[in-house]
Design an enzyme around this catalytic site. Structure first.
Site, PDB file in Angstrom:
ATOM      1  N   LYS A 184      -2.261 -14.763   2.966  1.00  0.00           N
ATOM      2  CA  LYS A 184      -3.341 -14.118   2.224  1.00  0.00           C
ATOM      3  C   LYS A 184      -2.744 -12.984   1.395  1.00  0.00           C
ATOM      4  O   LYS A 184      -2.340 -11.955   1.922  1.00  0.00           O
ATOM      5  CB  LYS A 184      -4.397 -13.566   3.194  1.00  0.00           C
ATOM      6  CG  LYS A 184      -5.809 -13.495   2.603  1.00  0.00           C
ATOM      7  CD  LYS A 184      -6.023 -12.438   1.555  1.00  0.00           C
ATOM      8  CE  LYS A 184      -6.159 -11.057   2.147  1.00  0.00           C
ATOM      9  NZ  LYS A 184      -6.505 -10.033   1.084  1.00  0.00           N
ATOM     10  N   GLU A 258       4.413  -4.008   9.554  1.00  0.00           N
ATOM     11  CA  GLU A 258       5.215  -3.091   8.734  1.00  0.00           C
ATOM     12  C   GLU A 258       4.211  -2.246   7.974  1.00  0.00           C
ATOM     13  O   GLU A 258       3.541  -2.737   7.061  1.00  0.00           O
ATOM     14  CB  GLU A 258       6.147  -3.874   7.802  1.00  0.00           C
ATOM     15  CG  GLU A 258       7.252  -3.018   7.217  1.00  0.00           C
ATOM     16  CD  GLU A 258       6.951  -2.544   5.812  1.00  0.00           C
ATOM     17  OE1 GLU A 258       6.510  -1.367   5.702  1.00  0.00           O
ATOM     18  OE2 GLU A 258       7.129  -3.297   4.866  1.00  0.00           O
ATOM     19  N   GLU A 389       0.561   9.932   3.770  1.00  0.00           N
ATOM     20  CA  GLU A 389       1.195   9.033   2.803  1.00  0.00           C
ATOM     21  C   GLU A 389       0.332   8.980   1.539  1.00  0.00           C
ATOM     22  O   GLU A 389      -0.829   8.572   1.575  1.00  0.00           O
ATOM     23  CB  GLU A 389       1.336   7.629   3.397  1.00  0.00           C
ATOM     24  CG  GLU A 389       2.064   6.674   2.458  1.00  0.00           C
ATOM     25  CD  GLU A 389       2.215   5.282   3.044  1.00  0.00           C
ATOM     26  OE1 GLU A 389       3.272   4.662   2.834  1.00  0.00           O
ATOM     27  OE2 GLU A 389       1.273   4.810   3.709  1.00  0.00           O
TER      28      GLU A 389
END
Length: 478
Positions: A184, A258, A389
């Protein structure tokens, strides 16, 4: 006075890529409409031009793709490794042959400069398929046991920052080890995955071995939760990764994640300044900073702070922002309006909390999603921009006095994906690297990737490794 030379426009031709007005899902070797008939538009971030309409997969479509992959698994897994390798070699060669076309496509759909897609992304994509083709008939010698077996169907969900490269990181080892795949792609960058589906057909890959389902997060959630998926691989945000971990918990599915990062780039007082500046620029402004392992925190030894900042500002003033298809462009477009809003909000919060903001003189195009390269000084570890982040071209600069202080500040984060060390002393590199809690540590360079080298993180940056022989384990029953 030395003459000043301007860069003339050097645009790459769009004519090398033929984008269809609409695309279906790729299931069991054929393109097909979504069961509900829903579609969504994918736009070019640099111009907001609609590139194509793409089918939006439902839970029913995901189930159909998983069933196709399950059916294909029986024959694919039974092939000798040397036969599977032939298909991966063919895919790698077709990628090389079509690399210019794919680079232009990726730049149009993602917004990153053509120089990066052409010189970094596409060579690495082909290299991953070549590398794992070489492992397909040597799995017993990979250090994962005498009789490694494939898991079955791999459900893979990839992000928008490196659409084709993340596809290669996941599909190549899955196929080499005898698994079949349902992938996907990200909602904002579906086109390169759909072009890859055509490459699979061109390479003669058996039907159902690779299936591509496009759509939003609901399609990804359906794939992750599907009871007949044996392995889930996800690259993306930490928040979504945690949700996936909760979904998979209690099942027999193998999982690798990840996730995000807040990489520290540590510059000691004996580092070569000019080389370090290039590494800093590559660490945070490559792909507009939209990189999980970006060196978004710059830790500079106090004694060279002013000298390094002066040099860094001069270098940032030479970066060229603009049309991603221009071969001279250094900084392309932000991938989406949503991501631009997040970057803008966090930068404004950095200013509000007292950090000093600086950007070079920079004219932003009227259309598209753009953010000037930005650095913040007077940053402390308490600042939001030093903790969260940002996933954009924003660098936070902090200082340190001793190696121990540098390590403490570098490790003071919930993330643990990457770090960089700049010094002329090899002993210092080894001593500092051994104390850093990061999955990948670069010395006197940054953002260097190779298919033979494992990549992954600690803490909230996820678990598992991709790349190298270590990347085979996630797809084997060992």
């Amino acid at each position: 006075m030395a003459p000043v030379f301007d860069y003339a426009p050097a645009p790459e031709s769009r004519s090398v890529v033929d984008i269809a007005p609409s695309y279906g899902l790729f299931v069991d070797g054929e393109f097909t409409e979504a069961a509900g008939g829903k579609v969504f538009k994918t736009v070019s971030p640099s111009s907001e031009e609609v590139l194509s309409e793409v089918a939006e997969a439902s839970e029913e479509d995901v189930d159909r793709a998983v069933r196709a992959a399950r059916k294909a698994f029986e024959k694919w897994s039974a092939l000798p490794g040397s036969e599977r390798a032939k298909y991966l070699f063919r895919i790698a060669r077709v990628i090389q042959e079509r690399s210019r076309e794919l680079a232009v496509l990726e730049t149009l759909d993602n917004g990153k400069p053509i120089r990066e897609t052409r010189d970094a992304d596409l060579p690495l994509v082909a290299a991953h398929f070549f590398y794992y083709a070489g492992w397909a008939d040597k799995l017993e010698h990979a250090g994962h046991g005498a009789n490694p077996r494939p898991l079955g169907v791999a459900g893979q969900v990839i992000p928008w920052n490196f659409p084709l490269l993340m596809l290669a990181w996941k599909i190549a080892p899955a196929l080499a080890t005898g698994n079949t795949v349902v992938l996907k792609p990200a909602e904002t960058t579906p086109l390169s995955a759909l072009f890859f589906a055509d490459i699979c057909r061109q390479a003669g890959l058996p039907k159902g071995v690779v299936n591509i389902v496009t759509g939003d997060g609901r399609a990804g959630a359906a794939l992750v939760a599907h009871p007949d998926v044996n392995k889930v691989a996800f690259t993306g945000s930490t928040a979504v990764g945690k949700e996936i971990a909760r979904t998979v918990a209690g099942t027999r599915k193998k999982l690798t994640l990840e996730l995000g990062g807040k990489g520290a780039n540590i510059v000691f007082d004996d580092a070569p300044i000019d080389q370090a500046v290039e590494g800093i620029v590559n660490g945070i402004f490559f792909n507009q900073g939209q990189v999980c392992c970006a060196g978004s925190r710059l830790l500079v030894q106090e004694s060279i702070h002013d000298e390094l900042l002066d040099s860094l500002k001069r270098r940032l003033s030479t970066l060229r922002l603009g049309d991603p298809l221009d071969k001279n462009t250094d900084i392309g477009a932000i991938n989406s309006a949503e991501q631009l809003a997040r970057i803008t909000a966090l930068a404004e919060q950095g200013e509000a909390e007292g950090a000093e903001r600086w950007s070079p003189a920079c004219d932003l195009p009227e259309n598209g999603y753009w953010f000037a390269p930005t650095l913040f000084t007077n940053v402390t570890q308490a600042h939001t921009i030093a903790r969260d982040e940002i996933f954009g071209p924003v660098l936070s600069v902090l200082t340190f006095r001793t190696p121990d202080e540098a390590v403490a500040k570098a490790n003071n984060t919930p993330y643990g994906l990457s770090a960089g060390i700049w010094t002329e002393k090899g002993s210092r590199i080894l001593a500092v690297a051994s104390k850093l809690r990061a999955g990948v540590i670069w010395s006197n360079t940054f953002n260097k990737f190779d298919p033979t080298s494992p990549f992954g993180g600690y803490k909230e940056s996820g678990f598992g490794r991709e790349g190298g022989r270590h990347g085979l384990e996630a797809y084997l029953d060992v």
